[in-house]
Design a protein around this motif. Structure first.
Motif, short mmCIF file in Angstrom:
data_model
loop_
_atom_site.label_atom_id
_atom_site.label_comp_id
_atom_site.label_asym_id
_atom_site.label_seq_id
_atom_site.Cartn_x
_atom_site.Cartn_y
_atom_site.Cartn_z
N UNK A 89 -38.53 -35.43 -31.44
CA UNK A 89 -38.86 -34.21 -32.19
C UNK A 89 -37.59 -33.40 -32.50
N UNK A 90 -36.65 -33.42 -31.56
CA UNK A 90 -35.40 -32.67 -31.75
C UNK A 90 -34.63 -33.17 -32.97
N UNK A 91 -34.77 -34.47 -33.26
CA UNK A 91 -34.09 -35.00 -34.45
C UNK A 91 -34.84 -34.59 -35.72
N UNK A 92 -36.16 -34.56 -35.63
CA UNK A 92 -36.95 -34.22 -36.82
C UNK A 92 -36.96 -32.71 -37.09
N UNK A 93 -36.92 -31.93 -36.02
CA UNK A 93 -37.03 -30.47 -36.17
C UNK A 93 -35.99 -29.80 -35.27
N UNK A 94 -34.71 -29.92 -35.62
CA UNK A 94 -33.66 -29.38 -34.74
C UNK A 94 -33.85 -27.88 -34.49
N UNK A 95 -33.63 -27.49 -33.23
CA UNK A 95 -33.72 -26.07 -32.87
C UNK A 95 -35.14 -25.59 -32.60
N UNK A 96 -36.12 -26.47 -32.81
CA UNK A 96 -37.51 -26.03 -32.63
C UNK A 96 -38.15 -26.63 -31.38
N UNK A 97 -37.37 -27.41 -30.62
CA UNK A 97 -37.82 -27.93 -29.31
C UNK A 97 -36.64 -27.79 -28.33
N UNK A 98 -36.90 -27.78 -27.02
CA UNK A 98 -35.78 -27.63 -26.07
C UNK A 98 -34.90 -28.87 -26.00
N UNK A 99 -33.65 -28.63 -25.62
CA UNK A 99 -32.73 -29.76 -25.44
C UNK A 99 -33.02 -30.43 -24.08
N UNK A 100 -33.06 -31.76 -24.08
CA UNK A 100 -33.25 -32.51 -22.83
C UNK A 100 -31.87 -33.00 -22.37
N UNK A 101 -31.49 -32.65 -21.13
CA UNK A 101 -30.19 -33.09 -20.60
C UNK A 101 -30.29 -34.45 -19.92
N UNK A 102 -31.44 -34.68 -19.28
CA UNK A 102 -31.57 -35.90 -18.47
C UNK A 102 -33.05 -36.13 -18.18
N UNK A 103 -33.48 -37.39 -18.10
CA UNK A 103 -34.80 -37.65 -17.53
C UNK A 103 -34.72 -38.90 -16.68
N UNK A 104 -35.64 -38.99 -15.75
CA UNK A 104 -35.49 -39.98 -14.70
C UNK A 104 -36.88 -40.51 -14.33
N UNK A 105 -37.04 -41.84 -14.45
CA UNK A 105 -38.36 -42.45 -14.28
C UNK A 105 -38.66 -42.74 -12.81
N UNK A 106 -37.71 -42.47 -11.90
CA UNK A 106 -37.99 -42.63 -10.46
C UNK A 106 -38.66 -41.35 -9.94
N UNK A 107 -37.99 -40.24 -10.15
CA UNK A 107 -38.54 -38.95 -9.68
C UNK A 107 -39.58 -38.39 -10.66
N UNK A 108 -39.72 -39.06 -11.83
CA UNK A 108 -40.66 -38.59 -12.86
C UNK A 108 -40.36 -37.12 -13.18
N UNK A 109 -39.07 -36.86 -13.42
CA UNK A 109 -38.62 -35.49 -13.66
C UNK A 109 -37.61 -35.47 -14.80
N UNK A 110 -37.52 -34.33 -15.46
CA UNK A 110 -36.48 -34.18 -16.48
C UNK A 110 -35.80 -32.83 -16.30
N UNK A 111 -34.57 -32.75 -16.82
CA UNK A 111 -33.82 -31.50 -16.79
C UNK A 111 -33.66 -31.05 -18.24
N UNK A 112 -34.05 -29.83 -18.50
CA UNK A 112 -33.97 -29.35 -19.88
C UNK A 112 -33.42 -27.95 -19.98
N UNK A 113 -33.11 -27.60 -21.22
CA UNK A 113 -32.56 -26.29 -21.56
C UNK A 113 -33.44 -25.16 -20.97
N UNK A 114 -32.79 -24.19 -20.36
CA UNK A 114 -33.50 -23.02 -19.85
C UNK A 114 -33.67 -22.04 -21.01
N UNK A 115 -34.91 -21.68 -21.28
CA UNK A 115 -35.16 -20.79 -22.41
C UNK A 115 -35.62 -19.41 -21.93
N UNK A 116 -34.90 -18.89 -20.92
CA UNK A 116 -35.31 -17.61 -20.33
C UNK A 116 -35.16 -16.43 -21.28
#
Ligand code: SR1
Ligand code: MG
Length: 405
Positions: A89-116
């Motif tokens: 989605x970030x490629x199709x609609x830049x700036x309209x979804x958060x940036x993903x820094x990392x995701x990991x299929x072991x911990x089933x977790x991702x790290x993303x942009x903080x939008x505080x």
């Protein structure tokens, strides 16, 4: 200290270690790092990790059991699906979804942009805040990601690869049950019906066979028509907002389905916000919400129409009259889903604060009846809702009908 090579449900201290390991590019000030679990959704755990230097990151982890009910267990692969679709989605609609820094299929977790510097839109609207750029920004997002992932525009084989990659059957099942089934028959005894409306719900939803027939058609359509890569849960709790910007997040329910599903979710949730504002006498807020209902429909259709002309690749889709037929079907789907979402969030298992936080019994009873009355019209008369004004008039007619009772 955990090295995150085996799945476990993280606590706040684990999330700090996790952020250090997975987002080292932040050059964390380790001594001042702190973390708070801030998730308030039905499914996942959300940690905000920050340090005194001003670095921060959001860590989102899928638990095996859902937060809304420990009895419900769904595939933790949803976190991968969510991360990968945000990248797309970030490629199709830049700036309209958060940036993903990392995701990991072991911990089933991702790290993303903080939008505080943004707020979750539902909470902000319950305080009757107004966001003048919302209709324009959300319509741009929907036109780009929804039209951009259709067979009209995409290479058909590439589209089918996306279809295969982005689906979580457990989550589809939740939608099929909670949106398209239980609000009409309470077959699993999970509906939350507000007691003063019990008779109303029985008559208008449980006993109306004509309505059941229409919902059955819509359910099979949702399950079989792979039109577009939809977010699948685009309510106002899945949107971060501030005066300048709109960011869509939490697309774990994504799948190929009718694109009216997303547009209808936005409209229905604006109607919930309107109801809340109406009870509070927040006239300016309600005026703005009305303009959003109208503008989101009109602007999304205009931008999709333009996107279609600029990007159509399928030669048959260039046939005279096809685009008009296609756009008409999107509007009818949008109307139907507006109705389905209004009903399921009012009487189903997962409700919305805009309505449940109305303390006065008479006011809440009336607000729910307005939503249900409008919803039935949105579903039964979906092919007549041809413009933004028709959507707004459906709400206004419902208010009039309920007040005349
Ligand atoms: C069991 S999950 C309930 C609801 O929460 C999610 O946000 C979806 O809307 C789902 O239907
Ligand atoms: Mg969610």
């Amino acid at each position: 200290m955990a090295n995150f090579d085996t799945y476990f449900l993280m606590k706040e201290n684990d999330a700090i270690e996790y952020a250090k390991a997975k987002v080292p590019q932040k050059n964390w000030d380790e001594a001042t790092m702190e973390c708070k679990e801030i998730g308030d959704g039905n499914l996942n755990y959300v940690f905000k990790v920050k340090d005194a230097k001003g670095n921060s990151v959001i860590v989102k982890q899928a638990g095996i059991e859902l937060r809304i009910s420990k009895d419900m267990k769904i595939d933790t692969d949803r976190n991968r699906v969510e991360s990968e679709i945000l990248l797309l989605y970030g490629k199709l609609a830049p700036g309209l979804v958060p940036e993903i820094y990392d995701y990991d299929t072991v911990m089933c977790a991702c790290c993303m942009e903080d939008l505080s510097d943004h707020e979750v839109m539902r909470g902000a609207m319950i305080e009757h805040n107004i966001f003048p750029k919302f209709a324009d920004q959300i319509s741009t997002y929907m036109a780009r990601v929804l039209m951009g992932t259709t067979d009209v525009v995409m290479d058909h084989q590439e589209k089918k690869k996306l279809q295969k990659k982005f689906i979580t059957p457990d989550l589809c099942d939740i939608t099929e049950q909670l949106v398209y089934t239980e609000p009409y028959n309470d077959e699993r005894g999970r509906n939350n019906v507000y007691a003063p409306n019990a008779e109303f719900v029985k008559e208008k939803l449980y006993d109306d066979e004509e309505l059941h027939l229409e919902v059955a058609k819509l359910k099979m359509d949702f399950m079989t028509r792979a039109q577009s890569l939809i977010h699948g849960d685009l309510h106002t709790g899945s949107i971060f907002i501030n005066e300048d910007s709109t960011i869509v997040f939490d697309p774990e329910f994504c799948m190929y389905g009718p694109m009216g599903y997303d547009i209808g979710n936005v409209i229905a949730n604006m109607i919930f916000a309107w109801c809340n504002g109406d009870v509070a006498g927040a006239d300016e807020f309600c005026k703005w919400a009305e303009s959003v209902i109208k503008d989101v429909v009109n602007m999304t259709m205009e931008k999709m129409d333009q996107y279609y002309d600029e990007h159509v690749t399928d030669t048959m889709c260039k046939s005279k009259g096809f685009k008009e037929w296609y756009m008409k079907s999107i509007l009818a789907d949008t109307s139907a889903v507006t109705g389905l979402e209004l009903i399921r969030r009012t009487v189903g298992m997962a409700n919305v604060k805009d309505i449940t936080s109305i303390a006065d019994e008479k006011a809440r009873t009336r607000a729910e009846r307005i939503c249900i009355t409008a919803a039935i019209d949105f579903i039964k008369n979906r092919s007549e809702k041809k413009c933004g004004n028709c959507f707004l008039n459906t709400l206004k007619d419902a208010v009039e009908a309920v007040d005349a009772q």
